[in-house]
Design an enzyme around this catalytic site. Structure first.
Site, PDB file in Angstrom:
ATOM      1  N   CYS A 185       0.960  -1.135  -0.023  1.00 16.56           N
ATOM      2  CA  CYS A 185      -0.005   0.081   0.037  1.00 16.56           C
ATOM      3  C   CYS A 185       0.764   1.336  -0.048  1.00 16.56           C
ATOM      4  O   CYS A 185       2.034   1.275   0.673  1.00 16.56           O
ATOM      5  CB  CYS A 185      -0.903  -0.141   1.244  1.00 16.56           C
ATOM      6  SG  CYS A 185      -2.092  -1.155   1.076  1.00 16.56           S
ATOM      7  N   SER A 186       0.320   2.306  -0.568  1.00 18.14           N
ATOM      8  CA  SER A 186       1.304   3.346  -0.676  1.00 18.14           C
ATOM      9  C   SER A 186       1.534   4.381   0.572  1.00 18.14           C
ATOM     10  O   SER A 186       2.213   4.978   0.662  1.00 18.14           O
ATOM     11  CB  SER A 186       0.798   4.308  -1.831  1.00 18.14           C
ATOM     12  OG  SER A 186       0.682   3.820  -2.884  1.00 18.14           O
ATOM     13  N   THR A 187       0.305   4.216   1.503  1.00 16.23           N
ATOM     14  CA  THR A 187       0.422   5.030   2.780  1.00 16.23           C
ATOM     15  C   THR A 187       0.252   4.260   3.832  1.00 16.23           C
ATOM     16  O   THR A 187       0.195   2.843   3.827  1.00 16.23           O
ATOM     17  CB  THR A 187      -0.890   5.806   2.800  1.00 16.23           C
ATOM     18  OG1 THR A 187      -1.880   5.369   2.596  1.00 16.23           O
ATOM     19  CG2 THR A 187      -0.797   7.126   1.549  1.00 16.23           C
TER      20      THR A 187
END
Length: 91
Positions: free
Chosen positions: A8-10
């Protein structure tokens, strides 16, 4: 061995990575590597570790191609590793 990779990016408080982990396990992943890192990041420590240590003939499962990379260049580099190690990539 069948490995899964989830990204996931965050961070965990903003994005739920558990959906990917569940899908990877349902697809047969015996061991899942996960990390929170932007898709364009040049260094993804967990993915790099996995690709360095995965045994020839193993399977790597990801939920989407974008989980591996958002860059065509990075994706091509990953595919070269997959080819050299005789891995099976399942998306």
């Amino acid at each position: 061995m069948i490995y899964g990779y989830a990204r996931c990016s965050t961070n965990e408080s903003k994005q739920d990575i558990n959906r990917q982990v569940r899908e990877l396990k349902q697809a047969g992943a015996e061991q899942v590597y996960l990390e929170y890192e932007h898709g364009d990041a040049k260094v993804k420590p967990q993915l790099d570790f996995l690709l360095d240590h995965i045994e020839a003939g193993s399977t790597l499962i990801v939920c989407e191609v974008s989980r591996l990379s958002r860059s065509v260049l990075q994706f091509c580099e990953i595919m070269e590793t997959v080819k050299q190690k005789h891995l099976q990539l399942v998306v």
